[in-house]
Design an enzyme around this catalytic site. Structure first.
Site, PDB file in Angstrom:
ATOM      1  N   SER A 304      43.902  41.380  32.539  1.00  0.00           N
ATOM      2  CA  SER A 304      44.608  40.209  32.035  1.00  0.00           C
ATOM      3  C   SER A 304      45.024  40.306  30.576  1.00  0.00           C
ATOM      4  CB  SER A 304      43.739  38.961  32.222  1.00  0.00           C
ATOM      5  OG  SER A 304      42.513  39.085  31.528  1.00  0.00           O
ATOM      6  N   HIS A 332      43.470  38.335  38.997  1.00  0.00           N
ATOM      7  CA  HIS A 332      44.867  38.183  38.593  1.00  0.00           C
ATOM      8  C   HIS A 332      45.854  38.830  39.557  1.00  0.00           C
ATOM      9  CE1 HIS A 332      44.370  36.411  34.527  1.00  0.00           C
ATOM     10  NE2 HIS A 332      43.175  36.978  34.612  1.00  0.00           N
ATOM     11  N   LYS A 364      44.359  31.134  39.898  1.00  0.00           N
ATOM     12  CA  LYS A 364      45.659  31.619  39.430  1.00  0.00           C
ATOM     13  C   LYS A 364      46.744  31.378  40.479  1.00  0.00           C
ATOM     14  CE  LYS A 364      42.716  33.927  36.597  1.00  0.00           C
ATOM     15  NZ  LYS A 364      41.267  33.982  36.744  1.00  0.00           N
TER      16      LYS A 364
END
Length: 536
Positions: A304, A332, A364
């Site tokens: 990230s 992610h 996310k």
């Protein structure tokens, strides 16, 4: 396998009633389009950019931090002399007691962070979608205290992890979450091992297992705790964890809590990883040289802070060669990568069975909260019985679970539409277009061309605050990151792309970044842009 051995085929799972296929893009040679017939990674396909910091920029950055340190020491001396008010909390001096913390431990916070604190912790007053509203604040004492002004600033949201645009307060996901709230309420008021397991939790876990291609899955109410509380359940003293140097804090904490030995390899460097594995197998445990009970390779799908994608096929090859296990954190990457959003396993065309522990979060791509671990049924049953999160943590609330179920079914096409497919394709197009344009403008950009995380290097400490403030003035909200979250000379702005962003929005954001980049002289790149187009 075909006679030529070079053709690829698709391994598909269950064909759904609506005609959509729930499965992975698999290849007979065990590789994806990013690898050639020899099994070597093709740079033209797998494009990652990591430009070295210019020497003069690195020197000036160090000098900048040195000046800030000197002024911080001077201000502390002035405060100690009583010439400046001390705004920070002071620990009372109790006779016979040792202080809980040393004053120097908060030096950075007191003298550097506080003065630019307006760039973080910004309160928003809307859904964190493609655009949002930021509550305006003012500070009378240079960052120690803030007061709301009563006004709002509308800005493009380039900071939230809303990869597929499911952070919405209208639409099918929000409606389903409302129905679940009315049926189950908001709180569960119990742990999963007591009275906190609902039928909606079972539905969610079955869906997650089917989505990622594993036998079984288990879900938790907090993504961070999914790593930190479950790794100690899998590893113990006498085991070895080999961890990427840029792994997330939750993975680092989980590894430390497990009491296993930890060795770190260079970021995404397969030669470094193989060296650590070879040493572990040849020499065994320190002093006794007994074989390790277990060796676990811990990596992330998308990093990230770097925007890079793990070289998963090589990790799997090394795991098989040295008889180790792989723990893959897809926080992610799940939902955001792969033709059907099933993460880096699908992105590279690997078999999910080759990854022993598949972890991910729902915070996310799914616009919700919590995390999951997917593996064999035997491993999941072990976690159900021994995980601290199952035993002591309150269960995931029903509306949160329903949001995940609804968004996941849209991604899988089980809602009877192509909405999920469109969001995934839009995110990929946005990531490549946005990254390519920044490269062309002359910024130093880190990461993979297919990553929705786009870090842009700022370097100097003064430019961290200046970039965030100037962007917000012009209607662009983003995240800036500095030391200690990054190396001291690699401060950066981190843009997070979303499938909800339109091309017009991205063009507006790029205009703002270009203008601010010229103002602050941020165009450090000395290399030509990577050779790929937005149609690639």
């Amino acid at each position: 396998m075909s006679e030529g051995g070079g053709k690829s085929r698709q391994r598909t799972g269950k064909i759904l009633s609506n005609g959509h296929i729930n499965g992975y893009t698999m290849h007979e040679n065990g590789k994806s389009k990013y690898y050639n017939a020899k099994g070597d990674l093709q740079p033209s396909k797998f494009c990652e950019s990591f430009e070295e910091t210019p020497l003069i920029t690195a020197v000036i950055t160090y000098v900048g931090y040195g000046i800030l340190f000197i002024f911080g020491c001077l201000r502390d001396f002035i405060r100690k002399c009583g010439l400046e008010k001390i705004n920070s909390a002071k620990e009372p001096k109790i006779e016979g007691f040792v202080p809980l913390y040393q004053s120097f431990e908060s030096f950075y916070t007191r003298n550097l962070y506080i003065r630019i604190r307006d760039c973080w912790n910004r309160p928003i007053a809307s859904v964190p979608g493609a655009e949002f509203e930021v509550l305006d604040r003012e500070t009378p004492d240079y960052g120690w205290n803030f007061h709301l002004t009563g006004t709002k600033t509308k800005a493009l949201n380039m900071g939230s992890y809303n990869y597929l645009g499911f952070a919405e307060n209208t639409g099918p996901c929000a409606d389903a979450a409302e129905v679940a709230t009315r049926k189950y309420g908001v709180g569960i008021c119990s742990t999963r091992q007591e009275l906190g397991t609902l039928d909606i939790h079972k539905e969610l876990e079955d869906l997650v297992a089917r989505f990622v291609g594993c036998e079984a899955a288990i879900t938790f109410g907090m993504g961070f705790a999914t790593n930190s509380m479950n790794m100690p359940t899998l590893m113990s003293k006498g085991c070895l964890i080999i961890s990427d140097e840029l792994n997330h804090a939750s993975l680092i904490l989980g590894a430390r809590l497990s009491h296993a030995s930890i060795r770190v390899f260079k970021h995404n460097d397969m030669k470094s990883l193989e060296e650590k594995l070879r040493e572990a197998v040849v020499f065994g445990q320190p002093r006794t040289h007994r074989p390790w009970k277990k060796i676990l390779i811990v990596v992330e799908g998308i990093y990230s802070m770097e925007g890079s994608i793990v070289n998963l096929p090589e990790v799997i090859r090394l795991k098989k060669k040295y008889k180790a296990y792989v723990y893959l954190d897809e926080a992610h990457s799940i939902g955001a990568t792969g033709p059907t959003g099933r993460g880096v396993v699908e992105y590279f065309g690997c078999d999910p069975k080759d990854v022993d522990i598949m972890m991910g979060t729902f915070t996310k791509s799914f616009g919700s909260a919590g995390g999951y671990i997917a593996a064999t049924k035997k491993i999941i049953d072990h976690l159900r019985a021994h995980s601290h999160s199952m035993t002591y943590a309150t269960s995931m609330s029903a509306p949160v679970a329903q949001q995940i179920i609804s968004s996941m079914k849209i991604i899988m096409g089980e809602d009877g539409t192509h909405n999920g497919e469109k969001r995934i394709k839009q995110l990929l197009w946005n990531a490549r277009y946005f990254r390519r344009r920044l490269h062309e403008m002359g910024f130093i950009i880190y990461g993979n061309k297919d990553s929705p995380v786009v870090p842009m290097l700022l370097f100097m400490p003064a430019k961290i605050a200046a970039f965030a403030r100037e962007c917000l003035k012009r209607g662009l909200g983003t995240v800036v990151v500095g030391f200690p979250a990054t190396p001291i000379i690699e401060s950066r702005a981190r843009f997070c792309l979303s499938g909800a962003h339109t091309e017009e929005m991205l063009d507006r954001a790029l205009e703002i970044i270009d203008e601010v980049g010229d103002l602050l002289r941020l165009k450090y790149s000395q290399k030509p842009p990577p050779l790929y187009s937005k149609e690639d």
